[in-house]
Design an enzyme around this catalytic site. Sequence first.
Site, PDB file in Angstrom:
ATOM      1  N   ASP A  53     -19.279 -33.171  35.235  1.00 60.94           N
ATOM      2  CA  ASP A  53     -18.965 -34.192  34.236  1.00 60.94           C
ATOM      3  C   ASP A  53     -17.515 -33.978  33.807  1.00 60.94           C
ATOM      4  O   ASP A  53     -16.895 -32.965  34.149  1.00 60.94           O
ATOM      5  CB  ASP A  53     -19.952 -34.107  33.063  1.00 60.94           C
TER       6      ASP A  53
ATOM      7  N   ASP B  43     -14.964 -41.504  31.128  1.00 60.43           N
ATOM      8  CA  ASP B  43     -15.370 -42.776  30.525  1.00 60.43           C
ATOM      9  C   ASP B  43     -15.301 -42.656  29.006  1.00 60.43           C
ATOM     10  O   ASP B  43     -15.090 -41.564  28.477  1.00 60.43           O
ATOM     11  CB  ASP B  43     -16.774 -43.154  30.994  1.00 60.43           C
TER      12      ASP B  43
HETATM   13  N1  GUN Z   1     -23.288 -37.125  29.387  1.00 58.24           N
HETATM   14  C1  GUN Z   1     -24.212 -37.748  28.628  1.00 58.24           C
HETATM   15  N2  GUN Z   1     -23.828 -39.019  28.366  1.00 58.24           N
HETATM   16  C2  GUN Z   1     -22.659 -39.204  28.979  1.00 58.24           C
HETATM   17  C3  GUN Z   1     -21.762 -40.329  29.086  1.00 58.24           C
HETATM   18  O1  GUN Z   1     -21.984 -41.413  28.547  1.00 58.24           O
HETATM   19  N3  GUN Z   1     -20.639 -40.131  29.846  1.00 58.24           N
HETATM   20  C4  GUN Z   1     -20.360 -38.946  30.454  1.00 58.24           C
HETATM   21  N4  GUN Z   1     -19.276 -38.848  31.203  1.00 58.24           N
HETATM   22  N5  GUN Z   1     -21.191 -37.889  30.353  1.00 58.24           N
HETATM   23  C5  GUN Z   1     -22.315 -38.023  29.628  1.00 58.24           C
END
Ligand code: GUN
Length: 758
Positions: free
Chosen positions: A109, A144
């Site tokens: 992420d 995002d």
């Molecule tokens: N992890 C949990 N929700 C989100 C999200 O909306 N965007 C991102 N990049 N990671 C997340």
Amino acid sequence: MGAWNEGRRDDPKPCRKQDNGLFEITARDGRARLGRLHTAHGVLETPALLPVINPNIRTIEPREMWDRYGIGALITNSYIIWKHDELKAKATADGVHALLDFPGVVMTDSGTFQSYIYGDVEVGVEQIVEFQNSIGVDIATMLDVFSRPDMTHAQVEACVDETLVRAGPSVATSGRTMLNGPIQGGLFRDLRTKSAKGMAAYDFAIHPIGGIVPVMEQHRYKDYAKIMLASLPYLPPQRPVHMFGCGHPMLFPMSIALGADLFDSAAYALFARDGRLLTPWGTERIESMVDWPILMPCVAYISPSEARAMPKDERTKLLARYNLEMTLSELSRCKQAIRDGTIWRLVERRSHQHPALREAFLWLSTRPQQAMMKLKMLDDLILNDRDAGRERGEEAGSWEEGWDWLVHAQESPRKGGEAWGGEDTFVRPHIVAARRQFIQRWEPSGIEGKGDDSVLIMHGSSGPWRERLSDIMARLTHHCPGLEVLILTPVGLVPYSLEDLNPFAHIDGPEWLWRRRPNLPWIRRELDRLFLGDRKIVTVDMFGDGIQARCMEALLEAGVVDGVDDTSASAVPLDRDGRDVAKSIVYRRLVSDKLTVLLNVDFADARRLLEDATFVVNRQGRVKNAKTKEGAHIASPRLGDGGLSITDDGAKALHKLRKMTPPSSLDPTFNLGPKGAGPAWIVVDDDAEPFVRQGRNVFHGFVLAVDPWIQPSQTCLIVNQKGELLGHGLANGTADEFCGFKKGIAVKTRGGISEEAP
Ligand code: GUN
């Protein structure tokens, strides 16, 4: 050392180079799918759970995840690695797989979630993608902008727009690394759809649904379902969908039924830390627990009280394993349900385990029904929901596209009995699909004769009905050819001609379900839909002996038949020749109605095709084969589901009947097609032609065009670009899927047609 160390799993084999990043479907149940995502670190089977690994706190070692639990992919946070000098140095030098000691697929992420929790992050949009790229992750995530459920429409729109602005540079920076393109939009249907359509235009590999963590934390599962229906229908179906931050097993069945492929879970570890267990019905505390809610392998020899007595670290590890095992077990249950075609039944069952899940389920299942059936008993529920929607500024009727997307992808007819589950049975998507198809395509016989102003409704008894009704059908066909005979089933009316068609023919439920008194206003509405609304209704209870006599009495009394003095069965005049002719008419109707309803053949064409046809009938009175007057065997009703299989000659005959021009492009639009247009055509590339002619399956990537009414499990005709028939088979997707997929089986070919000699 634990036993898991003894059984190390081999490292994964990289996928074929040309397949890297491709996703294929291997089994499906409506929009629920089993898939394979091809990556350099193995082929990931989906639906899959990606455990969250915090590189600083490793509750369960990634290697154990791989070896012991067969976890194929995990997710970690690139922003944490980037911020932490030591982690960053090791990741940069040796790669993220070495840092974590995990040989499978690694997703990272981007720091968005940190910005949601802590405010701003210090990293740039391109910088974080570049970093993920540089440490060798398999699937990276762009930065995002998180949209929260408490934000206003304008605030959420700003998040959606800014995410879209960042999409281009992020994709450009990602190089060969697969990239996640998250969908934002808060609780606003229009913004979720805007985000999905906008993000779909970029070359992302996967689409996570973002911003749902607070929605799940607040148990707003109806909103969760709405978010899915407002997003998934607008995403390219060949890209897996990931529910960002969803790791609670109670949400798996519904999410999967609505098309989710990937989940990630920090919950297994976070909940373990404060003594909570994840179960398919919610969360349980171990505080005063005497027995485990479900026995899992890791606690086979340990009681909850022994677990409580453990040192904290050890206990956390044990409970984290418990949670992981529970999560994987629910996932495994969902996967098998997809193979068995019972995912919606699992959703239905699980919906009773939590009020918020039940609310979500009712919202999902009653709305499409409302649109089509006007079910009075569910009106209140829907009106309440609609009012709430209006307060939030939603237009009425705006969810229809989402339901169509779900219903259109259902396989129908299906094999085996349909287990009755109360009122929920009526609203199962595949039952809705079967009814839609029948109501849209079927036509009354239109034969003028006695009884053509009446319908006979047979009720009161479960199937099979053939043995009980075949003789009376011959007599009625002879004496009043214009009379429509319909059977009342717990899922609606069906004509006698479709008496063995699932799900109508095979509802497994208690006897009283069939013994309910016919509800005439409801029957009238049902007849309206079938263009029989103005007919006189005669009802006959099929239960018990003497059905023929009772039937004739009822028809006499209603003035539908006359001139028969003695109504006892044997005395209703019908000689042997008369009976043979009548039976032929019944058989013809049986096959022609199936051609019309299941293969979309024009009603008049279907009857013409079967003019003077002959039928091979087995000892139980079931039609086995239908042969044209020239003697060509064209179709056979199927025993398992009451469907209709066509032969090569049947395919040729249906191919000749086509009046529309062949489809010329791949277009994601889907619908039930113009009535009577025939089975869907699928145009394949010249390279595929010889293989299809030999009866081999059609693969995605070789498909050039399809008709919008192509549906999974339904018969389609395979043609070349000149429109020449190459074969026939069962389609494996909807038009939107044919449009996107590049890998996997597109049509299971049932027969290849050799080239005709010039
Ligand atoms: N992890 C949990 N929700 C989100 C999200 O909306 N965007 C991102 N990049 N990671 C997340």
